[in-house]
Design an enzyme around this catalytic site. Structure first.
Site, PDB file in Angstrom:
ATOM      1  N   GLY A  54       0.702  -1.224   0.482  1.00 56.27           N
ATOM      2  CA  GLY A  54      -0.328  -0.515  -0.225  1.00 56.27           C
ATOM      3  C   GLY A  54       1.038   1.205  -0.007  1.00 56.27           C
ATOM      4  O   GLY A  54       0.385   2.635  -0.566  1.00 56.27           O
ATOM      5  N   GLU A 110       4.594   4.483   5.932  1.00 52.65           N
ATOM      6  CA  GLU A 110       3.139   2.956   5.524  1.00 52.65           C
ATOM      7  C   GLU A 110       2.275   3.700   5.093  1.00 52.65           C
ATOM      8  O   GLU A 110       2.445   4.974   5.441  1.00 52.65           O
ATOM      9  CB  GLU A 110       3.113   2.907   7.688  1.00 52.65           C
ATOM     10  CG  GLU A 110       2.103   1.534   7.347  1.00 52.65           C
ATOM     11  CD  GLU A 110       0.945   0.889   6.773  1.00 52.65           C
ATOM     12  OE1 GLU A 110       2.010   0.794   5.612  1.00 52.65           O
ATOM     13  OE2 GLU A 110       1.631  -0.304   7.767  1.00 52.65           O
ATOM     14  N   ASP A 111       1.644   4.028   4.401  1.00 54.69           N
ATOM     15  CA  ASP A 111       0.103   4.282   4.014  1.00 54.69           C
ATOM     16  C   ASP A 111      -0.994   4.765   5.304  1.00 54.69           C
ATOM     17  O   ASP A 111      -0.735   6.122   4.993  1.00 54.69           O
ATOM     18  CB  ASP A 111      -0.579   2.864   2.699  1.00 54.69           C
ATOM     19  CG  ASP A 111      -0.884   2.188   3.247  1.00 54.69           C
ATOM     20  OD1 ASP A 111      -0.631   1.116   4.427  1.00 54.69           O
ATOM     21  OD2 ASP A 111      -1.219   0.619   3.062  1.00 54.69           O
ATOM     22  N   ASP A 114      -4.005   1.980  11.297  1.00 54.11           N
ATOM     23  CA  ASP A 114      -5.378   1.522  12.137  1.00 54.11           C
ATOM     24  C   ASP A 114      -5.286   1.394  13.316  1.00 54.11           C
ATOM     25  O   ASP A 114      -5.180   2.419  14.141  1.00 54.11           O
ATOM     26  CB  ASP A 114      -5.864   0.679  10.882  1.00 54.11           C
ATOM     27  CG  ASP A 114      -7.273   0.377  11.421  1.00 54.11           C
ATOM     28  OD1 ASP A 114      -8.238   1.323  11.152  1.00 54.11           O
ATOM     29  OD2 ASP A 114      -7.897  -1.055  11.447  1.00 54.11           O
ATOM     30  N   PHE A 163     -13.313   4.053   5.719  1.00 54.29           N
ATOM     31  CA  PHE A 163     -12.552   3.112   5.177  1.00 54.29           C
ATOM     32  C   PHE A 163     -11.970   3.776   4.042  1.00 54.29           C
ATOM     33  O   PHE A 163     -12.782   3.462   2.774  1.00 54.29           O
ATOM     34  CB  PHE A 163     -13.242   1.686   4.899  1.00 54.29           C
ATOM     35  CG  PHE A 163     -12.048   0.187   4.077  1.00 54.29           C
ATOM     36  CD1 PHE A 163     -11.445  -0.513   4.777  1.00 54.29           C
ATOM     37  CD2 PHE A 163     -12.145   0.153   2.983  1.00 54.29           C
ATOM     38  CE1 PHE A 163     -10.131  -0.489   5.008  1.00 54.29           C
ATOM     39  CE2 PHE A 163     -10.479  -0.685   2.419  1.00 54.29           C
ATOM     40  CZ  PHE A 163     -10.141  -1.230   3.239  1.00 54.29           C
ATOM     41  N   ARG A 176      -6.091   0.249  -6.493  1.00 50.47           N
ATOM     42  CA  ARG A 176      -4.832   0.959  -5.070  1.00 50.47           C
ATOM     43  C   ARG A 176      -4.350   1.951  -6.511  1.00 50.47           C
ATOM     44  O   ARG A 176      -4.044   2.901  -5.955  1.00 50.47           O
ATOM     45  CB  ARG A 176      -3.468  -0.546  -5.568  1.00 50.47           C
ATOM     46  CG  ARG A 176      -4.107  -0.953  -3.646  1.00 50.47           C
ATOM     47  CD  ARG A 176      -2.083  -2.188  -3.950  1.00 50.47           C
ATOM     48  NE  ARG A 176      -2.630  -3.360  -3.179  1.00 50.47           N
ATOM     49  CZ  ARG A 176      -2.882  -3.028  -2.001  1.00 50.47           C
ATOM     50  NH1 ARG A 176      -2.654  -2.091  -1.347  1.00 50.47           N
ATOM     51  NH2 ARG A 176      -2.403  -4.458  -1.726  1.00 50.47           N
TER      52      ARG A 176
HETATM   53  P1  IMP Z   1      -3.120  -1.868  11.403  1.00 44.31           P
HETATM   54  O1  IMP Z   1      -2.532  -0.411  11.905  1.00 44.31           O
HETATM   55  O2  IMP Z   1      -1.963  -3.139  11.877  1.00 44.31           O
HETATM   56  O3  IMP Z   1      -3.891  -2.013  11.961  1.00 44.31           O
HETATM   57  O4  IMP Z   1      -2.936  -1.717  10.591  1.00 44.31           O
HETATM   58  C1  IMP Z   1      -2.346  -0.957   9.482  1.00 44.31           C
HETATM   59  C2  IMP Z   1      -2.615  -1.824   8.193  1.00 44.31           C
HETATM   60  O5  IMP Z   1      -4.257  -1.873   7.534  1.00 44.31           O
HETATM   61  C3  IMP Z   1      -2.949  -1.043   6.957  1.00 44.31           C
HETATM   62  O6  IMP Z   1      -1.188  -1.351   6.671  1.00 44.31           O
HETATM   63  C4  IMP Z   1      -3.362  -1.311   5.944  1.00 44.31           C
HETATM   64  O7  IMP Z   1      -2.775  -1.856   4.622  1.00 44.31           O
HETATM   65  C5  IMP Z   1      -4.783  -1.926   6.180  1.00 44.31           C
HETATM   66  N1  IMP Z   1      -5.584  -0.309   6.452  1.00 44.31           N
HETATM   67  C6  IMP Z   1      -5.969   0.018   7.243  1.00 44.31           C
HETATM   68  N2  IMP Z   1      -7.095   1.481   7.755  1.00 44.31           N
HETATM   69  C7  IMP Z   1      -7.524   0.234   6.110  1.00 44.31           C
HETATM   70  C8  IMP Z   1      -8.346   1.518   5.225  1.00 44.31           C
HETATM   71  O8  IMP Z   1      -8.970   2.326   5.027  1.00 44.31           O
HETATM   72  N3  IMP Z   1      -7.980   1.227   3.779  1.00 44.31           N
HETATM   73  C9  IMP Z   1      -7.058   0.633   3.376  1.00 44.31           C
HETATM   74  N4  IMP Z   1      -6.550  -0.121   4.589  1.00 44.31           N
HETATM   75  C10 IMP Z   1      -6.096  -0.093   5.762  1.00 44.31           C
HETATM   76 MG    MG Z   2      -0.488  -1.465   4.979  1.00 46.65          MG
END
Ligand code: IMP
Ligand code: MG
Length: 190
Positions: A54, A110-111, A114, A163, A176
Site C-alpha cells: 500500500g 506506511e500508508d 489503524d 474505510f 490501488r
Molecule cells: P494496523 O495499524 O496494524 O491495524 O494496520 C494497518 C494496515 O491495515 C494498513 O497498512 C492497511 O494495509 C490496512 N488498513 C487499515 N485501514 C485501512 C483503510 O481504511 N483502507 C485500506 N487499508 C487499510
Molecule cells: Mg498496509
C-alpha cells in the site's frame, strides 16, 4: 483536479473524496521538509523501509522530495486478524536483509495506521536488531481505531474512522491505482 472531477474517476464506489492529488502533493512536500529537518545532520545512512504494497505510491512521491542521500528497502508484513490467538503479532512475508543496521537511520514508510499493531510490532522488531534509530512516517492515521498505543513520528493527516481506498490503499486488492484517496461506499464491503 477538483473533488468533483475526482468523483467522476470512479464515482460508482466512492462515497466522498477525502484527498485530491493536489492535496496529497502538498502533504508529501510538507512531510519531506520535516524529514529533511530531522535527518540532515545525522552521520548515519538514511534508509527508507517501504511497507508493501500500500505504501508504494506514497513512498515514490515522498522519496523524490527528500533532498538527502538515502537508500531504499522493502518489507511486506501483515498483522494477524483480531480474534486470532496470535493477535498483536505480525507475519513477515518479505524481510529487510542488511548487515549494517547499526549504521542506519531507518524510516518506515506506511500508508495508514489503524489499530497500530503493524507499526508498533515492526518498530520493536527493528529496534531489537540494533538499528541506530527507527522512526515511522505514515500518510494517513486513524487515531480513533487504536488498539495498542502507537504514535507515528511523521503523519500526513489524521482521518475519521472510515474505510479509504486509492493512492496505494486497497479494498480486496482493488483501487490501488486511483490517483486520489476516497471513502469506499459501505455497501461495497457490507
Ligand atoms: P494496523 O495499524 O496494524 O491495524 O494496520 C494497518 C494496515 O491495515 C494498513 O497498512 C492497511 O494495509 C490496512 N488498513 C487499515 N485501514 C485501512 C483503510 O481504511 N483502507 C485500506 N487499508 C487499510
Ligand atoms: Mg498496509
Amino acid at each position: 483536479m477538483s473533488k468533483k472531477e475526482c468523483a467522476c474517476y470512479d464515482e460508482r464506489d466512492c462515497k466522498t473524496i477525502l484527498l485530491t492529488p493536489e492535496e496529497i502533493d502538498s502533504i508529501t512536500t510538507r512531510l519531506a521538509r520535516a524529514i529533511e529537518e530531522t535527518y540532515k545532520d545525522s552521520p548515519k545512512q538514511l534508509v527508507l523501509v517501504v511497507i508493501l504494497k500500500g505504501s508504494m505510491p506514497f513512498a515514490t512521491d515522498l522519496m523524490r522530495k527528500i533532498h538527502l542521500p538515502l537508500q531504499l528497502e522493502f518489507m511486506k508484513v501483515s498483522s494477524y486478524g483480531v480474534g486470532t490467538k496470535a493477535s498483536g503479532e505480525i507475519r513477515i512475508h518479505l524481510d529487510l536483509l542488511r548487515e549494517d543496521l547499526p549504521e542506519c537511520d531507518v524510516l518506515v514508510i506506511e500508508d495508514i495506521v489503524d489499530s497500530g499493531r503493524t507499526l508498533s510490532r515492526l518498530t520493536q522488531l527493528l529496534k531489537n536488531r540494533n538499528v541506530n534509530s527507527v522512526k515511522t512516517c505514515t500518510l494517513l492515521d486513524k487515531p480513533s481505531r487504536r488498539e495498542v498505543p502507537f504514535v507515528p513520528d511523521f503523519c500526513g493527516v489524521q482521518i475519521p474512522d472510515e474505510f479509504v481506498i486509492g493512492y496505494g490503499l486497497d479494498y480486496a486488492e482493488e483501487y490501488r491505482n486511483l490517483p486520489f484517496i476516497g471513502v469506499l461506499k459501505p455497501e461495497i464491503y457490507s
